[in-house]
Design an enzyme around this catalytic site. Sequence first.
Site, PDB file in Angstrom:
ATOM      1  N   GLY A  44       0.896  -1.152   0.000  1.00  0.00           N
ATOM      2  CA  GLY A  44       0.000   0.000   0.000  1.00  0.00           C
ATOM      3  C   GLY A  44       0.930   1.196   0.000  1.00  0.00           C
ATOM      4  N   ASN A  48       4.298   1.406   2.226  1.00  0.00           N
ATOM      5  CA  ASN A  48       5.651   1.372   1.656  1.00  0.00           C
ATOM      6  C   ASN A  48       6.474   2.537   2.210  1.00  0.00           C
ATOM      7  OD1 ASN A  48       4.644  -0.683   0.043  1.00  0.00           O
ATOM      8  ND2 ASN A  48       4.235   0.663  -1.700  1.00  0.00           N
ATOM      9  N   TYR A 104      -5.413  -7.426  -3.194  1.00  0.00           N
ATOM     10  CA  TYR A 104      -5.289  -7.312  -4.647  1.00  0.00           C
ATOM     11  C   TYR A 104      -4.409  -8.420  -5.206  1.00  0.00           C
ATOM     12  CZ  TYR A 104      -0.725  -4.982  -4.164  1.00  0.00           C
ATOM     13  OH  TYR A 104       0.576  -4.673  -3.869  1.00  0.00           O
ATOM     14  N   TRP A 119      -9.880  -6.070  -4.469  1.00  0.00           N
ATOM     15  CA  TRP A 119     -11.055  -6.266  -3.614  1.00  0.00           C
ATOM     16  C   TRP A 119     -10.818  -5.353  -2.396  1.00  0.00           C
ATOM     17  CZ3 TRP A 119      -8.447 -10.047  -6.194  1.00  0.00           C
ATOM     18  CH2 TRP A 119      -9.194 -10.900  -7.012  1.00  0.00           C
ATOM     19  N   ARG A 120     -11.197  -4.100  -2.524  1.00  0.00           N
ATOM     20  CA  ARG A 120     -10.870  -3.161  -1.445  1.00  0.00           C
ATOM     21  C   ARG A 120     -12.025  -2.229  -1.098  1.00  0.00           C
ATOM     22  NH1 ARG A 120      -6.314   0.979  -3.788  1.00  0.00           N
ATOM     23  NH2 ARG A 120      -6.083   1.332  -1.553  1.00  0.00           N
ATOM     24  N   ARG A 186      -5.139   8.034  -8.174  1.00  0.00           N
ATOM     25  CA  ARG A 186      -5.631   6.821  -8.830  1.00  0.00           C
ATOM     26  C   ARG A 186      -7.082   7.071  -9.246  1.00  0.00           C
ATOM     27  NH1 ARG A 186      -1.150   6.649  -8.292  1.00  0.00           N
ATOM     28  NH2 ARG A 186       0.237   5.086  -7.376  1.00  0.00           N
ATOM     29  N   ALA A 247      13.081   9.397 -14.216  1.00  0.00           N
ATOM     30  CA  ALA A 247      14.535   9.474 -14.406  1.00  0.00           C
ATOM     31  C   ALA A 247      15.039  10.909 -14.548  1.00  0.00           C
ATOM     32  CB  ALA A 247      14.930   8.664 -15.642  1.00  0.00           C
ATOM     33  N   ALA A 275       8.466   3.291  -6.436  1.00  0.00           N
ATOM     34  CA  ALA A 275       9.539   4.273  -6.705  1.00  0.00           C
ATOM     35  C   ALA A 275       9.210   5.580  -5.977  1.00  0.00           C
ATOM     36  CB  ALA A 275       9.676   4.511  -8.209  1.00  0.00           C
ATOM     37  N   ASP A 277       6.931   6.126  -3.643  1.00  0.00           N
ATOM     38  CA  ASP A 277       6.713   5.939  -2.199  1.00  0.00           C
ATOM     39  C   ASP A 277       8.052   5.909  -1.453  1.00  0.00           C
ATOM     40  OD1 ASP A 277       4.126   5.502  -3.093  1.00  0.00           O
ATOM     41  OD2 ASP A 277       4.264   3.318  -2.912  1.00  0.00           O
TER      42      ASP A 277
HETATM   43  P1  ADP Z   1       6.006   7.369  -9.154  1.00  0.00           P
HETATM   44  O1  ADP Z   1       6.605   6.077  -8.721  1.00  0.00           O
HETATM   45  O2  ADP Z   1       5.146   8.007  -8.128  1.00  0.00           O
HETATM   46  O3  ADP Z   1       5.391   7.294 -10.542  1.00  0.00           O
HETATM   47  P2  ADP Z   1       8.368   8.656 -10.364  1.00  0.00           P
HETATM   48  O4  ADP Z   1       8.206   7.808 -11.586  1.00  0.00           O
HETATM   49  O5  ADP Z   1       8.489  10.114 -10.575  1.00  0.00           O
HETATM   50  O6  ADP Z   1       7.243   8.423  -9.276  1.00  0.00           O
HETATM   51  O7  ADP Z   1       9.665   8.124  -9.616  1.00  0.00           O
HETATM   52  C1  ADP Z   1       9.979   8.501  -8.314  1.00  0.00           C
HETATM   53  C2  ADP Z   1      11.483   8.524  -8.139  1.00  0.00           C
HETATM   54  O8  ADP Z   1      12.016   7.230  -8.480  1.00  0.00           O
HETATM   55  C3  ADP Z   1      12.208   9.491  -9.045  1.00  0.00           C
HETATM   56  O9  ADP Z   1      12.244  10.812  -8.503  1.00  0.00           O
HETATM   57  C4  ADP Z   1      13.599   8.872  -9.094  1.00  0.00           C
HETATM   58  O10 ADP Z   1      14.301   9.131  -7.896  1.00  0.00           O
HETATM   59  C5  ADP Z   1      13.278   7.375  -9.112  1.00  0.00           C
HETATM   60  N1  ADP Z   1      13.166   6.864 -10.484  1.00  0.00           N
HETATM   61  C6  ADP Z   1      12.057   6.475 -11.134  1.00  0.00           C
HETATM   62  N2  ADP Z   1      12.359   6.023 -12.379  1.00  0.00           N
HETATM   63  C7  ADP Z   1      13.700   6.132 -12.512  1.00  0.00           C
HETATM   64  C8  ADP Z   1      14.642   5.803 -13.544  1.00  0.00           C
HETATM   65  N3  ADP Z   1      14.267   5.284 -14.712  1.00  0.00           N
HETATM   66  N4  ADP Z   1      15.944   6.034 -13.312  1.00  0.00           N
HETATM   67  C9  ADP Z   1      16.369   6.552 -12.136  1.00  0.00           C
HETATM   68  N5  ADP Z   1      15.537   6.872 -11.114  1.00  0.00           N
HETATM   69  C10 ADP Z   1      14.217   6.667 -11.293  1.00  0.00           C
END
Ligand code: ADP
Length: 331
Positions: A44, A48, A104, A119-120, A186, A247, A275, A277
């Site tokens: 969740g 996380n 889920y 299922w939430r 979401r 990125a 990522a 979270d």
């Molecule tokens: P979410 O997971 O909420 O969609 P993001 O995609 O913006 O958020 O990613 C959150 C963080 O994860 C970024 O600020 C970066 O630190 C890291 N990150 C995500 N994708 C990459 C990538 N391809 N390369 C390097 N860091 C990444």
Amino acid sequence: MNQNAPLFPNPPSIGVTRRLAAIGECMIEIGGNGKGGLQQGMAGDTYNTIVYLARLLGSSRWRVHYVTAMGEDPFSERMLHQWQLEGIRCELVARIPDKNPGLYYIHLNESGERSFTYWRNDSAARQCFEHPGADATLKELESFDLIYISGISLAILPETSRIKLLATLDKMRAKGGKVVFDNNYRPNLWSSVDEAKRVYNQFLAKCDIALLTLEDEQLLFNSPSAEHVLVRCASLGIDEIVIKRGAEPCLVRFDHGVLSIPAEPVTKVVDTTAAGDSFSGAYLAARLHGKSPRLAAKWGHKLASTVIQHRGGILARKYMPDMLTLGEATN
Ligand code: ADP
């Protein structure tokens, strides 16, 4: 720009602890185990984040609480046990006898793409501020130092709960507490885009740090650019605004200046679950350790880039990066 302004300028007196709470939902996760069977986990967005917060705040003065509701079933029992092993305090977790945790299932297609069935809709967490003990929990939260909520927390709470929570945030902030909000939008969890916009704006106006994923902002508010998001959120009175952009460098607006902090290079992305979270957990942990927004963004990138190089949202402890190698001097 005063780059080093700590989030809480006055350190607590000796022996005094500080408390933070994440409010949200942790679900049971079911997926294939790669051998034709199933495996169970839990996840969740707020969960996380709080796991990483608890790990990175470790033996500091901070006590990390999760505020949610669970059932009295064996799943709930095991999940709470696991949270406690992570150092998360569960005194404010409500137990609702006729409800269960949300669940889920992760489907994996032949090309490795993931999709989810949930299922939430009737989960215990939705009743987090609607059960007989909820008023006492909200009262307790008024004296917390920090509350962390996400767009998903707001989506699952009924309107009556959101109204109570807004009042609690006001009282907490009046005592010097801080509110941190992660947008995590979401669309399926909202009855309409307009409802989501209205609720987001209500809570953004009560927030001290906004941790925003640009994609989600664009989806909800049609924001044309990151700069546009910064201006809109600053006009709501938010002191510290972080824009996560995958990125690309993240942007941090703080003390009227904007910093751009490059992400860590990653050659092979394995799984982007959590990522954002994990970035939020590390950013906030750094700020609570007294680090600057610039260094906090580096903590965020470091942890998120490690998380996306492993399967699942929660890293095995042995893969947790050492944040102390990221000194202020390397800014
Ligand atoms: P979410 O997971 O909420 O969609 P993001 O995609 O913006 O958020 O990613 C959150 C963080 O994860 C970024 O600020 C970066 O630190 C890291 N990150 C995500 N994708 C990459 C990538 N391809 N390369 C390097 N860091 C990444």
